[in-house]
Scaffold this active site. Structure first.
Site, PDB file in Angstrom:
ATOM      1  N   TYR A 156       0.858  -1.276  -0.075  1.00 35.53           N
ATOM      2  CA  TYR A 156       0.016   0.103  -0.085  1.00 35.53           C
ATOM      3  C   TYR A 156       0.910   1.168  -0.007  1.00 35.53           C
ATOM      4  CZ  TYR A 156      -3.427   3.513   1.820  1.00 35.53           C
ATOM      5  OH  TYR A 156      -4.207   4.475   1.977  1.00 35.53           O
TER       6      TYR A 156
ATOM      7  N   ASN B 191       7.755  -2.269   2.745  1.00 35.99           N
ATOM      8  CA  ASN B 191       6.709  -1.128   3.184  1.00 35.99           C
ATOM      9  C   ASN B 191       5.915  -1.501   4.386  1.00 35.99           C
ATOM     10  OD1 ASN B 191       5.022   1.035   2.232  1.00 35.99           O
ATOM     11  ND2 ASN B 191       3.179  -0.265   2.105  1.00 35.99           N
TER      12      ASN B 191
ATOM     13  N   SER C  15       3.244  -3.408   4.225  1.00 34.83           N
ATOM     14  CA  SER C  15       3.273  -4.745   3.744  1.00 34.83           C
ATOM     15  C   SER C  15       4.907  -4.936   3.405  1.00 34.83           C
ATOM     16  CB  SER C  15       2.267  -5.293   3.026  1.00 34.83           C
ATOM     17  OG  SER C  15       1.195  -5.021   3.245  1.00 34.83           O
TER      18      SER C  15
ATOM     19  N   SER D 139      -0.183  -5.767   8.518  1.00 31.41           N
ATOM     20  CA  SER D 139       1.005  -6.009   7.337  1.00 31.41           C
ATOM     21  C   SER D 139       0.717  -7.256   6.611  1.00 31.41           C
ATOM     22  CB  SER D 139       2.305  -5.937   8.077  1.00 31.41           C
ATOM     23  OG  SER D 139       3.277  -6.039   7.186  1.00 31.41           O
ATOM     24  N   GLY D 140       0.824  -7.294   5.266  1.00 29.64           N
ATOM     25  CA  GLY D 140       0.592  -8.379   4.500  1.00 29.64           C
ATOM     26  C   GLY D 140       2.098  -8.816   4.275  1.00 29.64           C
TER      27      GLY D 140
END
Length: 357
Positions: free
Chosen positions: A133, A205, A239, A277-278
């Protein structure tokens, strides 16, 4: 002019790198970027394209494994990877709202690039497209990324040195509350008297400043200035996507185990893998090239590293991920925020970081 990378700053990362210390140290791997920057229109985003093979006409499968440490994110095509242990075509990384456009562009590119396969067979494209993102630095809801941007990144894919920081999909990304984005690294290792290479590319990120560590030093606590907390200082937002590629022969099962080791690599940087968080990882092997399964015989013969001897490969994966994240951060420069406006996400002070070591 690019900033010095982490090793050039004197940070003593362990392990032996390839000549470029990049994912392109694995023979045949190419990387391309489309970087979109227009402050007047609040554009800071892009697409990163990774081609594991230089195949054309009829795709050559790439053996694959996937692992999600935390699933607050997207990586398309992974259901088939989990079941089949292979994929075809490229891997692309963009922003969260760009996944659909990039998927469309990669599909179009695959239909054209593998024209013989799609014309002669009932071919299907299931591209791998991942995201993080970038809505703090980019107007993500304006949907700036297009299918053409994905195609342009694929057409730009080359071997050699790989851009870092605000390149491609990494353009609008933040890690440990420093400007970050794209990072890469590699390791050379030996198993059974044979030398192999592990390459890594990350789109970083993730992370909170106070958690940030480099080679065991609490860098985030020693360099707390300029933190932009996005309004939620106690929560890890964002993420990380990790792509690992090796020339070592591995099965889909072994590659899933390799993908899991990316979690250890990012953990060395201090992140606990926060709920928002991915953290999604992909591991590929370009060894054992062969025909598409529907064009192969009933029995396949492949070589594979014995799991009892695989630990040097796991270590190479962990080390390359750890260094790639730091390379993404040291490449960052100060960038003004879009949402909320009026703030600055700082690039790390590389002189202060170097002085710690």
């Amino acid at each position: 002019m690019s900033k010095p990378r982490a090793r050039a700053l004197g940070l003593p990362f362990p392990g032996t790198t390839g000549p470029l210390n990049a994912i392109t140290d694995v023979a045949g791997v190419t990387v391309g970027f489309t970087t979109l920057t227009d402050p007047a229109r609040h554009v800071r985003t892009g697409v990163t394209a990774i081609r594991p093979r230089a195949d054309k006409g009829i795709p050559v499968p790439v053996w694959a494994g996937h692992y999600a440490l935390n699933g607050n994110g997207e990586m398309t095509g992974t259901h088939w990877i989990d079941d089949a242990g292979y994929m075809i075509g490229p891997v692309c990384i963009t922003n969260t709202h760009g996944v659909g456009a990039v998927h469309h562009g990669v599909t179009r590119w695959m239909i054209e690039h593998y024209a013989e396969f799609f014309q002669a067979d009932h071919g299907w494209a299931m591209p791998v497209v991942a995201e993080t993102y970038d809505g703090v630095l980019n107007d993500i809801n304006a949907l700036h990324v297009t299918a053409d941007d994905a195609v342009a990144a694929l057409l730009a894919a080359r071997g050699g040195p790989v851009g870092e920081g605000s390149c491609g999909g990494g353009n609008g990304m933040i890690a440990y509350q420093f400007k970050a984005g794209t990072g890469t690294s590699s390791r050379v290792f030996e198993i059974g008297g044979q030398s192999y290479t592990m390459g890594c590319l990350v789109q970083a990120n993730h992370g909170r400043r106070l958690d940030f560590q480099v080679l065991g030093k609490p860098v985030g606590q020693l360099m707390p200035e300029g933190v932009f907390d996005r309004g939620l200082p106690q929560k890890e937002l964002g993420s990380i996507i990790v792509v690992l590629i090796t020339d070592a022969p591995l099965s889909g099962l072994s590659l899933r185990q390799v993908a899991k080791r990316a979690a250890l690599g990012i953990g060395r940087g201090g992140t606990p893998g926060g709920n928002s968080s991915g953290d999604i990882f992909l591991a590929l092997s370009v060894a054992n090239p062969g025909p598409m399964p529907q064009r192969a015989g009933a029995v396949l013969t492949k070589t594979e590293i014995n799991g009892e001897a695989i630990d040097p490969l796991y270590l190479a994966a962990v080390q390359s991920v750890e260094e790639a994240v730091v390379n993404a951060i040291v490449a960052g420069e100060d960038v003004a925020t879009f949402k909320p406006a009026g703030h600055v996400v700082p690039g790390i002070d590389t002189r202060r970081l170097a002085a710690l070591f």
